[in-house]
Design a protein around this motif. Sequence first.
Motif, PDB file in Angstrom:
ATOM      1  N   LEU A 284      -1.866  -4.114  -1.357  1.00 26.35           N
ATOM      2  CA  LEU A 284      -2.959  -3.301  -1.871  1.00 26.35           C
ATOM      3  C   LEU A 284      -4.275  -4.072  -1.852  1.00 26.35           C
ATOM      4  CD1 LEU A 284      -3.726  -0.583  -3.046  1.00 26.35           C
ATOM      5  CD2 LEU A 284      -3.074  -1.456  -5.296  1.00 26.35           C
ATOM      6  N   ALA A 285      -4.234  -5.354  -2.146  1.00 27.63           N
ATOM      7  CA  ALA A 285      -5.458  -6.172  -2.162  1.00 27.63           C
ATOM      8  C   ALA A 285      -6.175  -6.157  -0.814  1.00 27.63           C
ATOM      9  CB  ALA A 285      -5.131  -7.608  -2.562  1.00 27.63           C
TER      10      ALA A 285
ATOM     11  N   ARG B 211       0.570  -0.605   9.184  1.00 26.35           N
ATOM     12  CA  ARG B 211       1.842  -0.301   8.530  1.00 26.35           C
ATOM     13  C   ARG B 211       1.670  -0.538   7.033  1.00 26.35           C
ATOM     14  NH1 ARG B 211       5.558  -0.137  12.973  1.00 26.35           N
ATOM     15  NH2 ARG B 211       4.180   0.500  14.660  1.00 26.35           N
ATOM     16  N   ALA B 212       1.715   0.535   6.272  1.00 29.69           N
ATOM     17  CA  ALA B 212       1.472   0.470   4.836  1.00 29.69           C
ATOM     18  C   ALA B 212       2.578  -0.251   4.077  1.00 29.69           C
ATOM     19  CB  ALA B 212       1.285   1.874   4.272  1.00 29.69           C
ATOM     20  N   CYS B 213       3.758  -0.348   4.659  1.00 28.93           N
ATOM     21  CA  CYS B 213       4.871  -0.988   3.948  1.00 28.93           C
ATOM     22  C   CYS B 213       4.698  -2.497   3.798  1.00 28.93           C
ATOM     23  CB  CYS B 213       6.205  -0.665   4.615  1.00 28.93           C
ATOM     24  SG  CYS B 213       6.486  -1.469   6.213  1.00 28.93           S
TER      25      CYS B 213
ATOM     26  N   LEU C 183       0.823  -1.201   0.000  1.00 29.79           N
ATOM     27  CA  LEU C 183       0.000   0.000   0.000  1.00 29.79           C
ATOM     28  C   LEU C 183       0.862   1.259   0.000  1.00 29.79           C
ATOM     29  CD1 LEU C 183      -2.731   1.462   0.284  1.00 29.79           C
ATOM     30  CD2 LEU C 183      -2.552   1.061   2.763  1.00 29.79           C
ATOM     31  N   LEU C 184       1.967   1.243   0.712  1.00 26.08           N
ATOM     32  CA  LEU C 184       2.851   2.400   0.779  1.00 26.08           C
ATOM     33  C   LEU C 184       3.226   2.904  -0.605  1.00 26.08           C
ATOM     34  CD1 LEU C 184       4.695   4.365   2.321  1.00 26.08           C
ATOM     35  CD2 LEU C 184       6.453   2.593   2.252  1.00 26.08           C
TER      36      LEU C 184
ATOM     37  N   ALA D  23       1.733   2.223  -3.489  1.00 29.86           N
ATOM     38  CA  ALA D  23       0.546   2.669  -4.219  1.00 29.86           C
ATOM     39  C   ALA D  23       0.215   4.110  -3.819  1.00 29.86           C
ATOM     40  CB  ALA D  23      -0.634   1.746  -3.937  1.00 29.86           C
ATOM     41  N   LEU D  24       0.304   4.404  -2.521  1.00 30.30           N
ATOM     42  CA  LEU D  24       0.014   5.751  -2.037  1.00 30.30           C
ATOM     43  C   LEU D  24       1.031   6.763  -2.556  1.00 30.30           C
ATOM     44  CD1 LEU D  24      -0.871   4.963   1.686  1.00 30.30           C
ATOM     45  CD2 LEU D  24      -2.473   5.567  -0.155  1.00 30.30           C
ATOM     46  N   ARG D  25       2.292   6.451  -2.404  1.00 32.87           N
ATOM     47  CA  ARG D  25       3.352   7.398  -2.755  1.00 32.87           C
ATOM     48  C   ARG D  25       3.539   7.536  -4.263  1.00 32.87           C
ATOM     49  NH1 ARG D  25       6.700   9.420   0.802  1.00 32.87           N
ATOM     50  NH2 ARG D  25       8.386   9.509  -0.719  1.00 32.87           N
ATOM     51  N   ASP D  26       3.666   6.417  -4.948  1.00 34.44           N
ATOM     52  CA  ASP D  26       4.051   6.456  -6.368  1.00 34.44           C
ATOM     53  C   ASP D  26       2.884   6.582  -7.332  1.00 34.44           C
ATOM     54  OD1 ASP D  26       6.610   6.133  -5.413  1.00 34.44           O
ATOM     55  OD2 ASP D  26       6.778   4.034  -5.990  1.00 34.44           O
ATOM     56  N   HIS D  27       1.694   6.178  -6.906  1.00 35.59           N
ATOM     57  CA  HIS D  27       0.566   6.181  -7.839  1.00 35.59           C
ATOM     58  C   HIS D  27      -0.555   7.131  -7.436  1.00 35.59           C
ATOM     59  CE1 HIS D  27       2.401   2.960 -10.128  1.00 35.59           C
ATOM     60  NE2 HIS D  27       2.739   2.444  -8.964  1.00 35.59           N
ATOM     61  N   ALA D  28      -0.717   7.383  -6.146  1.00 36.48           N
ATOM     62  CA  ALA D  28      -1.737   8.336  -5.700  1.00 36.48           C
ATOM     63  C   ALA D  28      -1.121   9.711  -5.403  1.00 36.48           C
ATOM     64  CB  ALA D  28      -2.464   7.799  -4.466  1.00 36.48           C
TER      65      ALA D  28
END
Length: 151
Positions: free
Chosen positions: A62-63, A56-58, A21-22, A24-29
């Motif tokens: 994402l699923a 912890r998003a790291c 998720l980390l 996805a948040l940083r690089d794509h959102a």
Amino acid sequence: MIRFVLNGRETALDLDPDMPLLWALRDHAGLTGTKFGCGIAQCGACTVHLDGMPIRACVTPLAAVEGAAITTIEGVEGPVAEAVRAAWTELDVVQCGYCQSGQLMAAIALLTENPRPGAAEIEAAMEGHICRCGTYQRIKAAIGDAAARLG
């Protein structure tokens, strides 16, 4: 396609479901307030809220957020968040600041669940959140101050 609510907005990301998720948040959102620290859920820099609970998003794929609500430091709001931010500023908690988004997210989650935590509860909630500058005493004091602000 992974669909979830991100900071109050319906979001759909067509990414590898195993992506942390980390990233996805940083690089794509484009939400870079959530930081990469260790990549193994040991430092707390990547803490976000999943349906109001700190995670912890790291290490969260994402699923795992399909259909859930994710809140990042950019989207956290309300009386608890405002009390925590005010206490952080007044007590001059931040030194380098790298860990602070994770620290704030953990403190907000704690005070949302328990607006009157004792010292042991604050200690337990903040365990595993590493501050390389060692501002632990100011962090704990700010959480107590924020609780007092919430009345």
